[in-house]
Design an enzyme around this catalytic site. Structure first.
Site, PDB file in Angstrom:
ATOM      1  N   ARG A 147       2.192 -12.011   5.337  1.00 52.28           N
ATOM      2  CA  ARG A 147       3.646 -12.134   5.169  1.00 52.28           C
ATOM      3  C   ARG A 147       4.435 -11.673   6.398  1.00 52.28           C
ATOM      4  O   ARG A 147       5.647 -11.865   6.451  1.00 52.28           O
ATOM      5  CB  ARG A 147       4.090 -11.342   3.937  1.00 52.28           C
ATOM      6  CG  ARG A 147       3.471 -11.794   2.622  1.00 52.28           C
ATOM      7  CD  ARG A 147       4.136 -13.032   2.058  1.00 52.28           C
ATOM      8  NE  ARG A 147       5.567 -12.840   1.828  1.00 52.28           N
ATOM      9  CZ  ARG A 147       6.091 -12.298   0.729  1.00 52.28           C
ATOM     10  NH1 ARG A 147       5.319 -11.887  -0.251  1.00 52.28           N
ATOM     11  NH2 ARG A 147       7.389 -12.179   0.602  1.00 52.28           N
TER      12      ARG A 147
ATOM     13  N   PRO B 278       0.844  -1.212   0.000  1.00 49.91           N
ATOM     14  CA  PRO B 278       0.000   0.000   0.000  1.00 49.91           C
ATOM     15  C   PRO B 278       0.871   1.250   0.000  1.00 49.91           C
ATOM     16  O   PRO B 278       1.869   1.305   0.718  1.00 49.91           O
ATOM     17  CB  PRO B 278      -0.781  -0.109   1.310  1.00 49.91           C
ATOM     18  CG  PRO B 278      -0.673  -1.520   1.734  1.00 49.91           C
ATOM     19  CD  PRO B 278       0.622  -2.037   1.175  1.00 49.91           C
ATOM     20  N   GLU B 279       0.518   2.216  -0.813  1.00 45.13           N
ATOM     21  CA  GLU B 279       1.262   3.474  -0.883  1.00 45.13           C
ATOM     22  C   GLU B 279       0.388   4.594  -0.330  1.00 45.13           C
ATOM     23  O   GLU B 279      -0.675   4.326   0.231  1.00 45.13           O
ATOM     24  CB  GLU B 279       1.694   3.730  -2.340  1.00 45.13           C
ATOM     25  CG  GLU B 279       2.503   2.565  -2.903  1.00 45.13           C
ATOM     26  CD  GLU B 279       2.918   2.749  -4.355  1.00 45.13           C
ATOM     27  OE1 GLU B 279       3.093   3.904  -4.795  1.00 45.13           O
ATOM     28  OE2 GLU B 279       3.063   1.736  -5.059  1.00 45.13           O
TER      29      GLU B 279
END
Ligand SMILES: [Zn+2]
Length: 275
Positions: free
Chosen positions: A115, A2-3
């Site tokens: 992750r 996500p940015e």
């Protein structure tokens, strides 16, 4: 990962759900999801603190509490969402829940992360986490002349520089490619080689690419979801990222892909001439 637009969308979704609520307890299923402090200290310190505000800086979600800040970096696969106490636990996502923060009314703020690269920080010292970040590209006080001056100081390739969070905050792989495409600049152009017009074009392209993506609730190209679990829509409007092998939407040339600083980089060889 996500940015800026994705994290901003999560923040806007979470704000009405968590602002004003008070934490009661914390359950940490994966201690390494906590950057600091240790799990027992974390739970003790969090309990009783009310959420005063929910904001974003770069790719960090920031909950301002009575005495501390709770910061969350989603990294690759992190998700932060409110789990109502009335819900059943049958969501497929639940196997990746790493931290559960219970409010006094029984609802939970949950951090899931397949992750396990994401991190939570509980600290009174915001600068200890955010101190080195570059300017926020969408803020009013970020002006073209500031951006031009910063570019002049660097010989690195534009793509590498845009990914550097100390140069500019919140840009990642998707929006670096989108901004360079919109500006018509090759990813390997040395930063200091841009003339004023090119630099202003890049400045505007960064803001436009990010602003449009926020309007479309972020790009769900992989794990990213909004705070309510739904996908964003911005992935359907990307001009360069992920479009390798397809025709450029401006000139019809096939979009190419190469590696720059280990990251897949998408560009039009015609609209973005090589240096
Ligand atoms: Zn083109």
């Amino acid at each position: 990962m996500p940015e800026l637009p994705e994290v901003e969308t999560v923040v806007r979704g979470l704000r009405p759900l968590v602002q004003g609520r008070t934490f009661q307890s914390a359950q940490v299923h994966w201690p390494r999801s906590l950057h600091s402090p240790a799990p027992q200290d974390f739970a003790v310190r969090l309990a009783g603190q009310q959420v005063r505000a929910v904001q974003r800086r770069a790719k960090y979600i920031i909950l301002s509490l009575d005495d501390d800040y709770l910061l969350v970096h989603l990294k690759m696969t992190g998700r932060l969402y409110v789990w109502p106490s009335a819900s059943s636990d049958e969501d497929a996502d639940e196997r990746w829940v790493r931290v559960r923060l219970r409010f006094t009314d029984g609802d939970e703020l949950r951090f899931s992360d397949a992750r396990k690269f994401g991190k939570l920080y509980l600290t009174a010292d915001l600068a200890s986490v955010l101190g080195k970040l570059g300017p926020e590209p969408l803020e009013d006080d970020f002006q073209p002349r500031d951006f031009i001056a910063r570019l002049r100081g660097h010989q690195r390739a534009l793509k590498a520089l845009l990914l550097d969070q100390t140069f500019i905050a919140g840009v990642g792989n998707i929006y670096a490619d989108e901004a360079l495409f919109r500006a018509g600049l090759h990813p390997l152009r040395p930063a200091h080689s841009l003339d004023n017009d090119e630099a202003v074009r890049l400045y505007q392209a960064i803001r436009q690419a990010m602003g449009q993506a926020i309007d479309q609730m972020g790009s769900s190209v992989n794990w990213y979801r909004q705070a309510d679990g739904t996908r964003g829509e911005a992935q359907h409007s990307l001009l360069a990222y992920g479009r390798n092998g397809q025709p450029c939407l401006v000139c019809g040339t096939t979009i190419a892909k190469m590696r720059v600083v280990q990251r897949g980089t998408h560009f039009c060889p015609n609209c973005q001439p090589a240096p």
